[in-house]
Design an enzyme around this catalytic site. Structure first.
Site, PDB file in Angstrom:
ATOM      1  N   THR A 160       0.872  -1.187   0.000  1.00  0.00           N
ATOM      2  CA  THR A 160       0.000   0.000   0.000  1.00  0.00           C
ATOM      3  C   THR A 160       0.910   1.239   0.000  1.00  0.00           C
ATOM      4  O   THR A 160       1.399   1.643  -1.045  1.00  0.00           O
ATOM      5  CB  THR A 160      -0.978   0.001   1.200  1.00  0.00           C
ATOM      6  OG1 THR A 160      -0.257  -0.251   2.411  1.00  0.00           O
ATOM      7  CG2 THR A 160      -2.048  -1.068   1.012  1.00  0.00           C
ATOM      8  N   THR A 197      -1.561  -2.711  10.064  1.00  0.00           N
ATOM      9  CA  THR A 197      -1.788  -2.916   8.636  1.00  0.00           C
ATOM     10  C   THR A 197      -0.571  -3.622   8.096  1.00  0.00           C
ATOM     11  O   THR A 197       0.194  -3.100   7.316  1.00  0.00           O
ATOM     12  CB  THR A 197      -1.994  -1.588   7.893  1.00  0.00           C
ATOM     13  OG1 THR A 197      -2.967  -0.836   8.584  1.00  0.00           O
ATOM     14  CG2 THR A 197      -2.515  -1.846   6.490  1.00  0.00           C
ATOM     15  N   THR A 410      -6.947   9.965  -0.745  1.00  0.00           N
ATOM     16  CA  THR A 410      -6.975  10.744  -1.978  1.00  0.00           C
ATOM     17  C   THR A 410      -5.652  10.651  -2.725  1.00  0.00           C
ATOM     18  O   THR A 410      -5.547  11.158  -3.820  1.00  0.00           O
ATOM     19  CB  THR A 410      -7.264  12.225  -1.665  1.00  0.00           C
ATOM     20  OG1 THR A 410      -6.312  12.708  -0.691  1.00  0.00           O
ATOM     21  CG2 THR A 410      -8.657  12.378  -1.092  1.00  0.00           C
TER      22      THR A 410
END
Length: 410
Positions: A160, A197, A410
């Site tokens: 990510t 994560t 975003t």
């Protein structure tokens, strides 16, 4: 070029990963979850493998983890494949999220001609959005296509906000057979002891029963993955999963085997390497911070103190600023509930003494300034109250951490 480094007990394959052990095939591709990066990955074993996993302690456990945990119970700890998507965590998605994870599992199983209970699923990315199942289906239809069955494509597709892939492998000889252990991981932000994560996958071609594999994974996780922190946040999707398919054909490994300890040492190396790689690649990080705590009255105390040091935002900020403000370290030690005797505590920063028996020690500022420019910072603490020790890993806190997380969606 693949580089090898030999220790007394095993050989390190620096470019190795989860596909290095015999019988494992990994791949990845772009299916449109991310703008232009790989975002869908899979791992397949040519033989049914013993499997074990540990999961996040966050109470909002993501749907794929719930499905995978249930799958391992149904299959009595046996897996043959794993599917991973990035960009979308499939977390806080209710029953639809569960259904979508099961559908992903079913599509992958159909493609591989397996039972669904032998396929694990996991996701990482933005929380609270449903999976675009048309894209997921497209990905499952291309599992094992030769053009996508590229090991490093798996390592890239699971990322990510990571800035680099994280993987390694080792080989060792047991019963005159070459045994290999490989690992691949992702993790950069929302990293805290008890995972976050963070996804880590470990494979081996050794022959190990599920119970012994489970015990080994939990033990290793406790002093590797659970001893890192980036930002103090524990996420909903973290998992460490291991598969052992027995393709090396050695005598079954268990704690009674004369070379069990050698295997455990190699397994721990892989876990520790991946844990450090995650800490080093913390969002916006410029330095890996290692806290070694010795002289504690218990292992538990040593772990708590080490975690407190690397988890302190003030310590992390001081390290980023290359400021030898050992008062931040003293504070992080002192606000724990551990057995601390200030007049017996000593601290070194990159090998330079800054506190001895609770008192500040004069040091050469220029020498310290130069050493704090290094990418690896080590904080050694001797509590002086016992003989137990622990090590924790973290990173500094930079301006980029705020920039990355202020615009994550975003």
């Amino acid at each position: 070029m693949i580089q090898h480094e030999t220790t007394q007990q095993f050989t390190i394959i620096n470019q190795g990963d989860i596909s290095t052990p015999q019988g494992f095939i990994a791949g990845g591709m772009h299916i449109g979850l991310r703008a232009n990066k790989k975002d869908f990955a899979w791992l397949y074993s040519t033989k049914l493998a013993s499997a074990a996993a540990v999961y996040t302690l966050n109470q909002f456990k993501a749907a794929p983890l719930i499905v995978t945990e249930d799958t391992l119970k149904q299959s009595s700890g046996k897996l043959q494949a794993l599917v991973v998507n990035s960009a979308n965590a499939n977390s806080c998605t209710g029953q639809q999220g569960i259904n979508d994870a099961k559908q992903t599992q079913a599509w992958a199983a159909q493609q591989l001609h397996l039972e669904a209970k032998h396929v694990a699923v996991t996701s990482t990315g933005v929380i609270g959005e449903y999976l675009p199942m048309d894209k997921i289906e497209y990905g499952t239809k291309h599992i094992l296509d030769t053009q996508y069955a590229i090991p490093n494509a798996f390592n890239e597709a699971i990322l990510t906000t990571d800035t680099c892939t994280k993987h390694t492998a080792v080989t060792l000889t047991i019963d005159d057979q070459t045994i290999t252990i490989g690992g691949s991981a992702k993790g950069s932000g929302m990293i805290h002891p008890n995972m976050a994560t963070m996804l880590a996958f470990i494979t081996t071609d050794a022959n190990i029963a599920n119970d012994d594999l489970t015990t080994l994974l939990k033990s290793s996780t406790d002093h590797t993955f659970n001893m890192i922190t980036v930002d103090g946040d524990t996420s909903t999707n973290d998992m460490v999963l291991v598969m052992a398919n027995g393709c090396a054909h050695q005598t079954p490994l268990n704690p009674q085997h004369p070379q069990w300890t050698t295997f455990v040492t190699a397994f721990n190396y892989v876990c520790n390497y991946l844990a450090q790689a995650i800490a080093r690649d913390g969002e916006g990080a410029t330095k890996l911070v290692t806290a070694n705590v010795n002289g504690a009255s218990s292992t538990s105390d040593a772990k708590v103190v080490a975690k407190s040091i690397v988890g302190s935002n003030l310590v992390k900020a001081a390290i980023f600023g290359q400021d030898a403000n050992f008062g931040r370290i003293i504070t992080a030690i002192g606000y724990t509930n551990c057995d601390i005797q200030p007049n017996q505590t000593s601290i070194k920063l990159n090998g330079i003494a800054v506190v001895k028996h609770g008192m500040a020690v004069s040091f050469n500022e220029d020498e310290m300034s130069q050493t704090l420019k290094h990418n690896d910072i080590t904080i050694d603490v001797d509590l002086g109250v016992g003989n137990h020790k622990a090590t924790a890993y973290g990173c500094d806190l930079s301006y980029d951490y705020v920039r990355i997380n202020a615009s994550y969606r975003t």
